[in-house]
Design a protein around this motif. Structure first.
Motif, PDB file in Angstrom:
ATOM      1  N   LEU A 107       3.507 -46.782 -48.367  1.00  8.78           N
ATOM      2  CA  LEU A 107       4.846 -46.183 -48.366  1.00  8.78           C
ATOM      3  C   LEU A 107       5.625 -46.565 -49.613  1.00  8.78           C
ATOM      4  N   ALA A 108       5.501 -47.819 -50.044  1.00  6.90           N
ATOM      5  CA  ALA A 108       6.182 -48.230 -51.275  1.00  6.90           C
ATOM      6  C   ALA A 108       5.637 -47.472 -52.475  1.00  6.90           C
ATOM      7  N   ASN A 109       4.329 -47.243 -52.513  1.00  6.17           N
ATOM      8  CA  ASN A 109       3.725 -46.522 -53.637  1.00  6.17           C
ATOM      9  C   ASN A 109       4.064 -45.033 -53.602  1.00  6.17           C
ATOM     10  N   ILE A 110       4.367 -44.496 -52.425  1.00  2.21           N
ATOM     11  CA  ILE A 110       4.810 -43.100 -52.356  1.00  2.21           C
ATOM     12  C   ILE A 110       6.091 -42.926 -53.160  1.00  2.21           C
ATOM     13  N   LEU A 111       7.026 -43.865 -52.996  1.00  5.02           N
ATOM     14  CA  LEU A 111       8.267 -43.786 -53.768  1.00  5.02           C
ATOM     15  C   LEU A 111       8.006 -44.035 -55.254  1.00  5.02           C
ATOM     16  N   ARG A 112       7.101 -44.955 -55.551  1.00  2.00           N
ATOM     17  CA  ARG A 112       6.819 -45.258 -56.963  1.00  2.00           C
ATOM     18  C   ARG A 112       6.248 -44.041 -57.677  1.00  2.00           C
ATOM     19  N   ASN A 113       5.392 -43.288 -57.013  1.00  2.83           N
ATOM     20  CA  ASN A 113       4.729 -42.158 -57.661  1.00  2.83           C
ATOM     21  C   ASN A 113       5.499 -40.843 -57.527  1.00  2.83           C
ATOM     22  N   ASP A 114       6.055 -40.597 -56.343  1.00  6.58           N
ATOM     23  CA  ASP A 114       6.593 -39.256 -56.060  1.00  6.58           C
ATOM     24  C   ASP A 114       7.960 -39.299 -55.389  1.00  6.58           C
ATOM     25  N   MET A 115       8.822 -40.205 -55.793  1.00  3.75           N
ATOM     26  CA  MET A 115      10.134 -40.261 -55.167  1.00  3.75           C
ATOM     27  C   MET A 115      10.914 -38.965 -55.393  1.00  3.75           C
ATOM     28  N   HIS A 116      10.683 -38.297 -56.516  1.00  2.45           N
ATOM     29  CA  HIS A 116      11.391 -37.054 -56.808  1.00  2.45           C
ATOM     30  C   HIS A 116      10.999 -35.935 -55.852  1.00  2.45           C
ATOM     31  N   ALA A 117       9.823 -36.058 -55.218  1.00  2.28           N
ATOM     32  CA  ALA A 117       9.340 -35.001 -54.325  1.00  2.28           C
ATOM     33  C   ALA A 117       9.775 -35.201 -52.878  1.00  2.28           C
ATOM     34  N   HIS A 118      10.454 -36.297 -52.596  1.00  2.00           N
ATOM     35  CA  HIS A 118      10.903 -36.577 -51.231  1.00  2.00           C
ATOM     36  C   HIS A 118      12.425 -36.639 -51.199  1.00  2.00           C
ATOM     37  N   ARG A 119      12.956 -36.316 -50.053  1.00  2.00           N
ATOM     38  CA  ARG A 119      14.408 -36.214 -49.915  1.00  2.00           C
ATOM     39  C   ARG A 119      14.939 -37.419 -49.130  1.00  2.00           C
ATOM     40  N   PRO A 120      15.940 -38.108 -49.653  1.00  2.00           N
ATOM     41  CA  PRO A 120      16.505 -39.243 -48.898  1.00  2.00           C
ATOM     42  C   PRO A 120      17.295 -38.744 -47.695  1.00  2.00           C
ATOM     43  N   LEU A 121      17.536 -39.632 -46.770  1.00  2.00           N
ATOM     44  CA  LEU A 121      18.349 -39.264 -45.612  1.00  2.00           C
ATOM     45  C   LEU A 121      19.749 -38.887 -46.073  1.00  2.00           C
ATOM     46  N   PRO A 122      20.315 -37.822 -45.503  1.00  2.00           N
ATOM     47  CA  PRO A 122      21.631 -37.357 -45.977  1.00  2.00           C
ATOM     48  C   PRO A 122      22.727 -38.359 -45.668  1.00  2.00           C
ATOM     49  N   GLY A 123      23.744 -38.329 -46.511  1.00  2.00           N
ATOM     50  CA  GLY A 123      24.880 -39.232 -46.318  1.00  2.00           C
ATOM     51  C   GLY A 123      25.946 -38.609 -45.441  1.00  2.00           C
ATOM     52  N   ASP A 124      25.588 -38.279 -44.210  1.00  2.00           N
ATOM     53  CA  ASP A 124      26.546 -37.657 -43.287  1.00  2.00           C
ATOM     54  C   ASP A 124      27.583 -38.672 -42.827  1.00  2.00           C
ATOM     55  N   SER A 125      28.750 -38.170 -42.470  1.00  2.00           N
ATOM     56  CA  SER A 125      29.805 -39.033 -41.955  1.00  2.00           C
ATOM     57  C   SER A 125      29.454 -39.519 -40.558  1.00  2.00           C
ATOM     58  N   ASP A 126      30.122 -40.576 -40.129  1.00  2.00           N
ATOM     59  CA  ASP A 126      29.879 -41.113 -38.787  1.00  2.00           C
ATOM     60  C   ASP A 126      30.247 -40.095 -37.707  1.00  2.00           C
ATOM     61  N   LEU A 127      31.317 -39.327 -37.933  1.00  2.00           N
ATOM     62  CA  LEU A 127      31.715 -38.303 -36.954  1.00  2.00           C
ATOM     63  C   LEU A 127      30.652 -37.227 -36.839  1.00  2.00           C
ATOM     64  N   SER A 128      30.093 -36.806 -37.961  1.00  2.00           N
ATOM     65  CA  SER A 128      29.032 -35.798 -37.935  1.00  2.00           C
ATOM     66  C   SER A 128      27.804 -36.315 -37.195  1.00  2.00           C
ATOM     67  N   ARG A 129      27.449 -37.564 -37.430  1.00  2.00           N
ATOM     68  CA  ARG A 129      26.285 -38.130 -36.749  1.00  2.00           C
ATOM     69  C   ARG A 129      26.543 -38.292 -35.256  1.00  2.00           C
ATOM     70  N   ALA A 130      27.789 -38.615 -34.880  1.00  2.00           N
ATOM     71  CA  ALA A 130      28.121 -38.723 -33.455  1.00  2.00           C
ATOM     72  C   ALA A 130      28.041 -37.364 -32.782  1.00  2.00           C
ATOM     73  N   ILE A 131      28.538 -36.323 -33.459  1.00  4.54           N
ATOM     74  CA  ILE A 131      28.448 -34.966 -32.904  1.00  4.54           C
ATOM     75  C   ILE A 131      26.991 -34.554 -32.777  1.00  4.54           C
ATOM     76  N   ALA A 132      26.153 -34.951 -33.741  1.00  9.26           N
ATOM     77  CA  ALA A 132      24.732 -34.629 -33.671  1.00  9.26           C
ATOM     78  C   ALA A 132      24.082 -35.251 -32.439  1.00  9.26           C
ATOM     79  N   VAL A 133      24.437 -36.495 -32.145  1.00  9.28           N
ATOM     80  CA  VAL A 133      23.888 -37.156 -30.957  1.00  9.28           C
ATOM     81  C   VAL A 133      24.261 -36.384 -29.696  1.00  9.28           C
ATOM     82  N   LEU A 134      25.541 -36.005 -29.587  1.00 11.35           N
ATOM     83  CA  LEU A 134      26.014 -35.319 -28.388  1.00 11.35           C
ATOM     84  C   LEU A 134      25.428 -33.919 -28.283  1.00 11.35           C
ATOM     85  N   ALA A 135      25.403 -33.179 -29.387  1.00  8.97           N
ATOM     86  CA  ALA A 135      24.915 -31.806 -29.349  1.00  8.97           C
ATOM     87  C   ALA A 135      23.425 -31.762 -29.027  1.00  8.97           C
ATOM     88  N   ARG A 136      22.645 -32.651 -29.616  1.00  8.11           N
ATOM     89  CA  ARG A 136      21.213 -32.669 -29.323  1.00  8.11           C
ATOM     90  C   ARG A 136      20.950 -33.127 -27.894  1.00  8.11           C
TER      91      ARG A 136
END
Length: 411
Positions: A107-136
């Motif tokens: 997993l560490a080498n995945i970032l070393r070689n191809d970090m540009h090809a993977h997407r980090p977790l989005p920086g959603d607000s706490d309210l958005s993440r709370a709504i996601a928990v409830l809606a799902r």
């Protein structure tokens, strides 16, 4: 640059740190508790992890306390698909050997070689993440409720068709409070046939019905008193007990769905994007909350509208090889967002003249119903991306402009 890989498990996690050359700098085995998280953070700090220059982390999950601890500050956390990690593992060894410390290193080498090809977790607000928990959670509760209702319906067909006939005219059928109350009062057809008009009226009132009680009681009495085939008495009683057990589960599922719906209605209007989402035709609070739950409120999450359309599975995909080329629907997508997209498109047909015209145009050129709905969803989610990026409300004339009319007589 230093990269971190974590192979997570239920009780312990393996951590590996590598540098730009792929050299293993450190490895640890930490526990899944506050002490283990502190050891992990201290290890990262030991290798110059700071707020200005955090060490990126790769892990095979996007949820849990460990991920929540890692996401503090500006650190980027990459949720790597386990299938992708398995393919990377084969780059280092063809013997198919596997170990938890080795997976952390992969997993560490995945970032070393191809970090540009993977997407980090989005920086959603706490309210958005709370709504996601409830809606799902509400979406899962609805699916669970329907699954139990299907089991109950299948059981009633075996010995109690009168109940299905009595509830057929009601929306949501067995999930209605009146249906559940009547099944509790008469779990078998023999007991239902002995219900009086007064008892039926009382059951409807206990379920919360306010209007048409007398007429509905008469209709139910006629259905239950009609001639129906019966199972032997002992078998019928046993099936009735099985039905009551299923009914308890259905009651709990209905209560959970109702309570979660209330929680969503309370939380969603507080979000800044709520007004924009609700301005779109066909979106109420519940559907809009489910869309926000999947796309989040991090405006940098998708580079353009095409990225969001691909994520939702609404845009087609081209497969070309040699002389062969085909355009098909997407199978790899966010299933929850794709599911709510069909509901949104179906509802928009009744609330937007432009959406209805677009749908009919697609049917006229040969699209099936599902393909026309998917095309409409593809267009509207692109419009949603534009409105969210520019903080604008939906406008019918801009979204679906009228076709130009040419004056033939002037020519």
């Amino acid at each position: 640059m230093i990269y971190c890989g974590i192979d997570w498990a239920e009780r312990t996690h393996d951590v590996a740190l590598v540098d730009d050359t792929g050299t293993l700098l450190a490895k640890r085995h930490v526990t899944d508790d506050a002490t283990g998280y502190q050891v992990l953070l201290e290890l990262l700090a030991e290798y110059r992890d700071t707020e200005e220059n955090p060490i990126p982390v790769a892990i095979e999950t996007s949820r849990g306390l460990l991920v929540s601890v890692l996401r503090t500050g500006t650190r980027k956390v990459f949720a790597i698909n386990p299938m992708a990690a398995a393919r990377y593992r084969d780059r280092h060894s063809v013997s198919r050997k596997k170990s938890d410390p080795g997976d952390a290193l992969v997993l560490a080498n995945i970032l070393r070689n191809d970090m540009h090809a993977h997407r980090p977790l989005p920086g959603d607000s706490d309210l958005s993440r709370a709504i996601a928990v409830l809606a799902r959670a509400r979406q899962d509760a609805l699916w669970n409720r329907q699954q139990i209702a299907n089991q109950l319906r299948s059981l009633l067909r075996e010995y109690y068709p009168a109940a299905l006939e009595a509830f057929a005219t009601w929306a949501n059928g067995l999930c209605r409070p009146e249906a559940r109350e009547l099944l509790k009062a008469a779990p078998t057809p023999s007991r239902a046939a002995r219900l009086t008009r007064t008892q039926l009226q009382a059951a409807l009132k206990r379920a919360g019905r306010k209007r048409g009680i007398d007429a509905e009681a008469d209709r139910l009495r006629d259905v239950f008193h009609a001639a129906w085939a019966h199972q032997p008495p002992l078998v019928e009683d046993a099936l009735g007990k099985q039905m009551l057990a299923l009914l308890i589960q259905l009651e709990a599922a209905c209560t959970a769905a109702d309570q979660l719906a209330e929680a969503v209605e309370e939380a969603f209007p507080q979000h800044p994007d709520a007004q924009i989402l609700l301005s779109f035709p066909g979106l109420g609070i519940q559907l809009a909350a489910r869309i926000l739950a999947e796309i989040g409120d991090d405006r940098a999450r998708f580079a353009d509208a095409r990225g969001l359309k691909a994520y939702a599975g609404s845009s087609p995909i081209t497969r070309a090889s040699g002389k062969k080329s085909s355009i098909t629907r997407r199978w790899v997508k966010n299933d929850r967002l794709n599911h709510v997209g069909y509901l949104w498109a179906f509802s928009a047909l009744r609330h937007s003249p432009g959406a209805g015209t677009h749908y009919r145009r697609r049917r006229e050129v040969g699209d099936w119903h599902a393909a026309a709905q998917r095309n409409l969803f593809n267009r509207m989610i692109g419009q949603l991306y534009h409105c969210l990026q520019h903080r604008k409300l939906f406008d019918e004339n801009t979204a679906f402009p009228a076709a130009p009319v040419f004056d033939v007589s002037a020519a």
